[in-house]
Design an enzyme around this catalytic site. Sequence first.
Site, PDB file in Angstrom:
ATOM      1  N   TRP A 167       0.839  -1.214   0.000  1.00  0.00           N
ATOM      2  CA  TRP A 167       0.000   0.000   0.000  1.00  0.00           C
ATOM      3  C   TRP A 167       0.864   1.252   0.000  1.00  0.00           C
ATOM      4  O   TRP A 167       0.353   2.362   0.165  1.00  0.00           O
ATOM      5  CB  TRP A 167      -0.929   0.003   1.215  1.00  0.00           C
ATOM      6  CG  TRP A 167      -0.233   0.228   2.545  1.00  0.00           C
ATOM      7  CD1 TRP A 167       1.012  -0.146   2.920  1.00  0.00           C
ATOM      8  CD2 TRP A 167      -0.792   0.908   3.675  1.00  0.00           C
ATOM      9  NE1 TRP A 167       1.282   0.228   4.208  1.00  0.00           N
ATOM     10  CE2 TRP A 167       0.187   0.876   4.697  1.00  0.00           C
ATOM     11  CE3 TRP A 167      -2.022   1.515   3.935  1.00  0.00           C
ATOM     12  CZ2 TRP A 167      -0.028   1.447   5.962  1.00  0.00           C
ATOM     13  CZ3 TRP A 167      -2.228   2.078   5.193  1.00  0.00           C
ATOM     14  CH2 TRP A 167      -1.243   2.047   6.186  1.00  0.00           C
ATOM     15  N   ASP A 168       2.196   1.098  -0.210  1.00  0.00           N
ATOM     16  CA  ASP A 168       3.101   2.244  -0.093  1.00  0.00           C
ATOM     17  C   ASP A 168       2.776   3.354  -1.080  1.00  0.00           C
ATOM     18  O   ASP A 168       3.176   4.501  -0.874  1.00  0.00           O
ATOM     19  CB  ASP A 168       4.545   1.773  -0.266  1.00  0.00           C
ATOM     20  CG  ASP A 168       4.972   0.842   0.851  1.00  0.00           C
ATOM     21  OD1 ASP A 168       5.832   1.228   1.652  1.00  0.00           O
ATOM     22  OD2 ASP A 168       4.422  -0.272   0.935  1.00  0.00           O
TER      23      ASP A 168
ATOM     24  N   GLU B 122      -0.411  -4.341  11.994  1.00  0.00           N
ATOM     25  CA  GLU B 122       0.260  -5.590  11.598  1.00  0.00           C
ATOM     26  C   GLU B 122       0.680  -6.477  12.766  1.00  0.00           C
ATOM     27  O   GLU B 122       0.795  -7.688  12.599  1.00  0.00           O
ATOM     28  CB  GLU B 122       1.472  -5.323  10.706  1.00  0.00           C
ATOM     29  CG  GLU B 122       1.119  -4.760   9.352  1.00  0.00           C
ATOM     30  CD  GLU B 122       2.302  -4.719   8.408  1.00  0.00           C
ATOM     31  OE1 GLU B 122       2.103  -4.995   7.212  1.00  0.00           O
ATOM     32  OE2 GLU B 122       3.426  -4.412   8.849  1.00  0.00           O
TER      33      GLU B 122
ATOM     34  N   LYS C 147       2.712  -1.874  16.206  1.00  0.00           N
ATOM     35  CA  LYS C 147       3.948  -1.727  15.441  1.00  0.00           C
ATOM     36  C   LYS C 147       4.095  -0.319  14.883  1.00  0.00           C
ATOM     37  O   LYS C 147       5.183   0.248  14.857  1.00  0.00           O
ATOM     38  CB  LYS C 147       3.954  -2.754  14.299  1.00  0.00           C
ATOM     39  CG  LYS C 147       5.142  -2.656  13.355  1.00  0.00           C
ATOM     40  CD  LYS C 147       5.005  -3.661  12.223  1.00  0.00           C
ATOM     41  CE  LYS C 147       6.149  -3.533  11.227  1.00  0.00           C
ATOM     42  NZ  LYS C 147       5.993  -4.477  10.096  1.00  0.00           N
ATOM     43  N   GLN C 148       2.993   0.230  14.399  1.00  0.00           N
ATOM     44  CA  GLN C 148       3.028   1.515  13.705  1.00  0.00           C
ATOM     45  C   GLN C 148       1.646   2.151  13.787  1.00  0.00           C
ATOM     46  O   GLN C 148       0.711   1.571  14.329  1.00  0.00           O
ATOM     47  CB  GLN C 148       3.424   1.308  12.250  1.00  0.00           C
ATOM     48  CG  GLN C 148       2.485   0.377  11.491  1.00  0.00           C
ATOM     49  CD  GLN C 148       2.994   0.039  10.109  1.00  0.00           C
ATOM     50  OE1 GLN C 148       3.387   0.905   9.359  1.00  0.00           O
ATOM     51  NE2 GLN C 148       3.000  -1.249   9.783  1.00  0.00           N
TER      52      GLN C 148
END
Length: 789
Positions: free
Chosen positions: A345-346, A484, A604-605
């Site tokens: 998805w970057d 994630e 994680k983010q």
Amino acid sequence: MTGWTWEYEGYEPADQRLRESLCTLGNGYFATRGALPECVADDIHYPGTYVAGCYNRLTSDVAGRQVENEDMVNVPNWLPLRFRPVGGSWLTPDTATVLEHRMDLLLASGVLERRTRFDLGEGGVLSVLQRRIVHMADPHLAALRTEFTAEGFSGELEVEALLDGSVTNAGVPRYRDLDGRHLTHVHAGTAVPETVWLRCRTRTSDIRIGMAARLVSEAPVVVRNKSPRTTQHTVLSLAEGRTVTVDKIVALHTSRDPAISDPLYAAIDRVGRVPGFDDLLVSHRTAWNQLWRRAALDVAGEAGRILRLHLFHVLQTLSPHTADLDVGVPARGLHGEAYRGHVFWDELFVLPFLNLHFPEVSRALLRYRHRRLEQACTSALVVGRRGALYPWQSGSDGREETQQLHLNPRSGRWLPDNSRLQYHVGSAIAYNVWQYYEASGDMEFLHTKGAEMLLRIARFWADAAVHDDTLGRHRIKGVVGPDEYHDAYPEASAPGLDDNAYTNVTAAWVLARTLELIDALPEPRRRELTERTGLDGSELERWEEVSRTLHVPFHRGVISQFDGYGELAELPWAEYRQRYGDIRRLDRILEAEGDTVNRYQASKQADVLMLGYLFAPAELRDLFSRLGVRFDDDIWHRTVDYYLHRTSHGSTLSGLVHGWVLARARRAEAWKFCQEALQGDIADVQGGTTGEGIHLGAMAGTLDLVQRGLTGLETRGGALWLDPVPLPELSSYGFALRYQGNWGVRVHLERRELDIAVPSSDQSPIEVRLPDRTVVVEPGETVRLKLPD
């Protein structure tokens, strides 16, 4: 580093992989890592070359299972050029005494310059100067100039130049249990005395690769062809203080290229008719000058220098040449083999920057997704849904490429990989379609390919939503969010989580936006689309209902990352930081302990906070209002604080998103995260990952942080919206952009003054909306606006 040069002084074996990634040269068609030409792939060096969209699929035996993986292929190595005194050993920094070594990446011209002085003993020194380009004007060319100078001696120097087809994919240690032998049928030959060729094909995708090299030397060239390599050999006569030059010019084609009949013929023909190194360098520099004029950011100080490097690598991966290719956004650029070259998805972090500089590239990247719409619809049917389910990892043909197993290097165990449940990638694609349209004004794309993608993605979300009579709302179950770390509930027998807030809110946005688009379509086009897709009024009614009733869970007055997040255990953060120091990859640490991050409130983010990255405050309030959910600044600020203290930042994207959000929510802490985003690759903050390929989304995201984040720039409703935030550490910046046919629009902010200049043209004036006023800037006009304190 100086303003336009990225410098490495001295030879450090432990740093070579990192330097090779950051010194990669590319042109959007192919790229080559910044390895030294005389060094082979080993534990120190990794000379890889990658062609955009060139994938191959192999099956490996892993942990007793047959596992299929598709990889971006390391194609034959064009770079090798080694040298030695006649009768001596080949010289490399690892085997000879190095008196001086320096690498300079010249950003303005796209040239990698290398200087090394080797001690030959008895007072003799060989000085080597090399300049390397991967041509930005002609995407099929690369060139290497090597200048040898004798200091304190005279004698003969043996030089060998190779094309090497024996390469494998071996650049990521944790993938080494997988089959990396992607090339087969390697043959070598001679075209004319100075030109050799190599041809091969990929083992399963059957992509034919042709490569040809021309060696220019003042001494005779001898050719030795022995597959899988071809060697050109020359012996130079060196005299004290005299410089002797050898040029290697290379052409590369594949059978995926348009307008060719055979890649080998095309490569031989091209390398035979191109001019010499000096002329190639001139046209290469001209192409880079044009790119910098269109895209350069004007930011002072260290931040500006790093941003320039980030932009350099974005342009090497996604240049105007990309507009002619069927490729997506490789998450690690064309710089290495991490993530196997897959498309995630970057693009969500990349296209918003490209939209305002190279909209033709954005359109091509969206067409990559549209060409794979049929496969996305097939994937949806496999999970029992209508519409389009785009894969979390995409490669050649749009099927799901997410690995079935992933290795935890800490424990040595291969574990199930459930990240394929990140269905929110579809919302990211829809968001990019809309952002592209708003920036470019490309109504034709929006009404055709864009509308079809939005419709199919919206259909999937409406079909995935199930009504909960107890809540009186719709829910989306069994997904994984951007975090994630969490892929299942503790002790659950099946993966997936319910009502991930980011997933549900963005799904509601897709549904609402698609309804708006369908209503705005010209009647003939709307009729075509509904006939083609079988859309009817009852389905639209369901979309309307679901878009207003998707469940957003809360706990303790903050938005829950997913239903039940607030019931998870609190992690003893201080204890883990004391024990492990770097806990970015907390999931690996806990798994190695026999525990799981699924038990804890640890992310994680950015996950929930991604909403603040995608949507401006006013738009986010409107979204929650449509959902009938109470939302205000206090709730948002509490939510930001809550997750700020429960995030390990195990992704380079995390610091970027937190810096973006905090710039508006709590300015004092924003710069710390902005700095982390800037340092992500140059300092290799993820601990060795940059050597496997740069993080393209994070690099592009830092550019967009200046372009849209700090300016509050939105392209919405046919106007440019600006709402700058005063960040003391970055209070002066400027950039040019391309907005709906207006080229070279300049935006510059200096303290609290905003200048907007629109070049002369026959285009319409630009409407600029600020929080307290609206101004119209005519072509040829510059306005200066005083911003409120």
